[in-house]
Enzyme design. Structure first.
Site, PDB file in Angstrom:
ATOM      1  N   CYS A   1      52.144  16.808  64.530  1.00 47.22           N
ATOM      2  CA  CYS A   1      51.795  17.162  65.908  1.00 47.22           C
ATOM      3  C   CYS A   1      52.480  16.210  66.893  1.00 47.22           C
ATOM      4  O   CYS A   1      52.194  15.019  66.920  1.00 47.22           O
ATOM      5  CB  CYS A   1      50.269  17.102  66.057  1.00 47.22           C
ATOM      6  SG  CYS A   1      49.679  17.251  67.749  1.00 47.22           S
TER       7      CYS A   1
ATOM      8  N   CYS B   1      50.042  14.518  69.302  1.00 47.85           N
ATOM      9  CA  CYS B   1      49.254  13.492  68.585  1.00 47.85           C
ATOM     10  C   CYS B   1      50.053  12.203  68.452  1.00 47.85           C
ATOM     11  O   CYS B   1      49.527  11.104  68.651  1.00 47.85           O
ATOM     12  CB  CYS B   1      48.865  13.982  67.185  1.00 47.85           C
ATOM     13  SG  CYS B   1      47.859  15.472  67.167  1.00 47.85           S
TER      14      CYS B   1
END
Length: 120
Positions: free
Chosen positions: A49, A52
């Site tokens: 991600c 993230c």
């Protein structure tokens, strides 16, 4: 990072961040949060991600800044059973007196800082 390393870092004031790497580790972390009076935040993310990965350095820094909060990062791919309810990464869950009291989806350094300040 093993449990002992996490304890050592906390005692040295370097970090207040646990990184459970299995479903059992995350279950244990959640049990500790639920039985503790210490406010906590869990960052649910994934290595693939992009958002993230962008917020992680700030999350690590905040774990040093907000010493009254307990921090944890759980990769949804490492803990698939325990994180099956997570539909968006990153997702942040905030706990007070053992109960989840808030949730934040997505990142944003200032947004996360403000939410951590609110819960600390």
């Amino acid at each position: 990072m093993g449990r002992e390393a996490g304890k050592d870092e906390k005692q040295n004031g370097l970090s207040n961040l646990k990184t459970p790497s299995t479903d059992q580790d995350l279950s244990d972390t959640l049990l500790q949060i639920r039985s503790s009076k210490i406010p906590a935040v869990i960052n649910y993310g994934a290595s693939w991600c992009r958002v993230c990965n962008q917020i992680m350095p700030s999350f690590q820094q905040f774990s040093k800044e907000f010493t009254k909060l307990s921090f944890a990062y759980a990769d949804i791919d490492d803990c698939p059973e325990t994180t099956q309810h997570i539909r968006y990464t990153p997702t942040f869950h905030f706990y007070r007196d053992g109960q989840r009291v808030d949730e934040m989806f997505g990142a944003g350094e200032e947004r996360l800082h403000d939410r951590l300040w609110l819960h600390s």
